[in-house]
Design a protein around this motif. Structure first.
Motif, PDB file in Angstrom:
ATOM      1  N   GLY A   1     -10.062 -24.993 -25.348  1.00  0.00           N
ATOM      2  CA  GLY A   1      -8.687 -25.030 -25.848  1.00  0.00           C
ATOM      3  C   GLY A   1      -8.255 -23.685 -26.411  1.00  0.00           C
ATOM      4  N   GLY A   2      -9.118 -23.097 -27.233  1.00  0.00           N
ATOM      5  CA  GLY A   2      -8.802 -21.804 -27.831  1.00  0.00           C
ATOM      6  C   GLY A   2      -8.655 -20.709 -26.788  1.00  0.00           C
ATOM      7  N   LYS A   3      -9.584 -20.707 -25.816  1.00  0.00           N
ATOM      8  CA  LYS A   3      -9.534 -19.665 -24.785  1.00  0.00           C
ATOM      9  C   LYS A   3      -8.276 -19.780 -23.931  1.00  0.00           C
ATOM     10  N   ILE A   4      -7.886 -21.004 -23.624  1.00  0.00           N
ATOM     11  CA  ILE A   4      -6.706 -21.194 -22.769  1.00  0.00           C
ATOM     12  C   ILE A   4      -5.435 -20.787 -23.525  1.00  0.00           C
TER      13      ILE A   4
ATOM     14  N   LEU B   1      -2.817 -30.959 -23.210  1.00  0.00           N
ATOM     15  CA  LEU B   1      -3.327 -30.382 -21.963  1.00  0.00           C
ATOM     16  C   LEU B   1      -4.834 -30.573 -22.013  1.00  0.00           C
ATOM     17  N   GLY B   2      -5.313 -31.519 -21.232  1.00  0.00           N
ATOM     18  CA  GLY B   2      -6.725 -31.881 -21.259  1.00  0.00           C
ATOM     19  C   GLY B   2      -7.447 -31.359 -20.031  1.00  0.00           C
ATOM     20  N   VAL B   3      -8.583 -30.704 -20.270  1.00  0.00           N
ATOM     21  CA  VAL B   3      -9.373 -30.154 -19.170  1.00  0.00           C
ATOM     22  C   VAL B   3     -10.586 -31.053 -18.941  1.00  0.00           C
TER      23      VAL B   3
ATOM     24  N   GLY C   1     -10.757 -28.917 -23.931  1.00  0.00           N
ATOM     25  CA  GLY C   1     -11.682 -29.413 -22.928  1.00  0.00           C
ATOM     26  C   GLY C   1     -12.134 -30.795 -23.381  1.00  0.00           C
ATOM     27  N   MET C   2     -12.135 -31.760 -22.465  1.00  0.00           N
ATOM     28  CA  MET C   2     -12.436 -33.140 -22.855  1.00  0.00           C
ATOM     29  C   MET C   2     -13.932 -33.450 -22.861  1.00  0.00           C
ATOM     30  N   GLY C   3     -14.738 -32.555 -22.303  1.00  0.00           N
ATOM     31  CA  GLY C   3     -16.147 -32.876 -22.116  1.00  0.00           C
ATOM     32  C   GLY C   3     -17.075 -32.479 -23.253  1.00  0.00           C
TER      33      GLY C   3
END
Ligand SMILES: Nc1nc2c(ncn2[C@@H]2O[C@H](COP(=O)(O)OP(=O)(O)O)[C@@H](O)[C@H]2O)c(=O)[nH]1
Ligand SMILES: [Mg+2]
Length: 392
Positions: free
Chosen positions: A12-15, A134-136, A106-108
């Motif tokens: 999340g932070g990187k995106i 926004l979920g990865v 990120g969801m994982g």
């Protein structure tokens, strides 16, 4: 539209960090504020663009800045315990100038997977503007715990946000390349797609005005009603030299080829729309059954026309079966014409079904001695929506 972006966890932070960079490069004006939240100090320190004061370390009392690993229940707990720290950072941003929140994770993993739904729920209680996620999704090669985390987080996240935009790492891995190695490229693809989509309507002073503008309310209306969204994208390089385009029409240099030009432009647009909708989506799915859609055509204004967009829009109506397909243009002086399509409220998503199935089986293995969870699972399987037990 102007967003307050909050990146939760490392992905999340990187995106969000990349979104800031994109905003700088393209002057898109979509990131009104950017915050990163993490339980791992090193991840926060690794960010490049998010201001130091907007990096919030949570869970210090519990994990001392070392992160929660892949334990998303712990991630949810530390988010709940330290939500005031996150709120303090949000208090310092001008939320009255913001059209919506975008919570990215990120969801994982652990921190973002557990924390993002907690934050979304918190924001929904306090603010009246929409809260989007926004979920990865993780790559399938990342292993069972990531899949299980993703399935549970996804289910909770989609419930807490006004709409969950999804990007599936698994479909974006290059052949022969690990997802890990390709994150930079993947993150660039993410910000490009969502950047054009959210950037439509943010036409600044001195920029060209769109022929049929997409404004923030159209994006919000497309996302309203909730559910899961995916984005299609296609682009084509064009010559930025306008002497063969708009200008020549005034000077008459094109020898009366106006009609041909217009036909070319229209055809280019319609084929880009098809490519975008039928090509690789951020979350692959059947586009038929989509509830609402938004088509944004961006590029130099001489390559955009109302007829092309209208045709593309009509085609999307037919393909999706949706009666609510919006469309508009987004003039930009970039050497490409791009079609970005937001498909909102998609229903037929094989990846989500598989994810939930895998998670149900995993949960079955872990808990198979517990009668109670057996009963839960039975009711899950019977349930139309295959619902998993939410995280909280
Ligand atoms: N697209 C993308 N996905 C990432 C990136 N880093 C991690 N991920 C994904 O996000 C998931 C969670 O990882 P991470 O964000 O490190 O977990 P957290 O810090 O505990 O929230 C991983 O399983 C990956 O699928 C990234 O830079 N880009
Ligand atoms: Mg990580």
């Amino acid at each position: 539209m102007k967003l307050a972006m909050i990146g939760f966890g490392q992905a999340g932070g990187k995106i969000v960090d990349r979104f800031l960079d994109y905003d700088d490069r393209t002057n898109s004006g979509i990131v009104r504020a950017a915050i990163a939240v993490n339980s791992a100090k090193a991840d926060l320190m690794g960010l490049e663009n998010i201001p130091q004061e907007n990096r919030v370390l949570i869970g210090q009392a519990r994990v001392k800045g070392h992160g929660v690993g892949a334990d998303n229940e712990l991630g949810a707990e530390v988010a709940e315990e330290d939500i005031d720290e996150v709120q303090n950072a949000i208090d310092a941003i001008p939320t009255h100038e913001v059209d919506a929140f975008l919570v990215v994770a990120g969801m994982g993993g652990g921190t973002g997977s557990g924390g993002a739904p907690v934050l979304a729920k918190h924001l929904k209680r306090i603010y009246t503007i929409p809260v989007y996620g926004l979920g990865v999704l993780p790559g399938t090669d990342e292993g069972g715990i990531y899949t299980l985390n993703a399935a549970r987080s996804f289910q909770t996240f989609v419930r807490e946000v006004d709409n969950l935009l999804v990007f599936d790492n698994d479909s974006w891995r290059q052949t022969g390349e690990s997802v890990e190695g390709g994150y930079d490229q993947i993150n660039e693809e993410i910000v490009r797609r969502f950047g054009i989509l959210f950037g439509a309507g943010e036409v600044g002073d001195g920029q060209e005005v769109a022929e049929s503008v997409v404004d923030s309310s159209e994006i919000i209306n497309t996302l309203s009603g909730g559910g899961v969204s995916t984005v299609g994208f296609a682009s084509e390089e064009v010559d930025l030299n306008t002497s063969g385009g708009l200008l020549s029409r005034f000077t008459g240099d094109d020898g009366g080829n106006d009609n041909l030009d217009a036909a070319n432009t229209t055809n280019r647009i319609t084929s880009l729309v098809r490519k975008a909708a039928l090509g690789r989506l951020t979350l692959p799915c059947e586009i038929e059954g989509t509830e609402r859609a938004l088509l944004v055509l961006s590029g130099p204004s001489e390559y955009l026309n109302r007829k092309g967009i209208e045709r593309g829009r009509k085609w999307l109506e037919e393909e999706t079966g949706s009666m609510e397909v919006r469309g508009g243009d987004f003039p930009r002086q970039e050497p490409e014409v791009a079609a970005a399509i937001l498909l909102s409220g998609v229903t037929n998503v094989p990846r989500i079904k598989r994810l939930q199935q895998v998670a149900i089986e995993a949960q079955d293995n872990i808990d198979d001695i517990q009668q109670e969870s057996e009963e839960n699972l039975e009711s899950l399987v019977e349930d139309d929506e295959d619902e998993l037990e939410p995280l909280f």
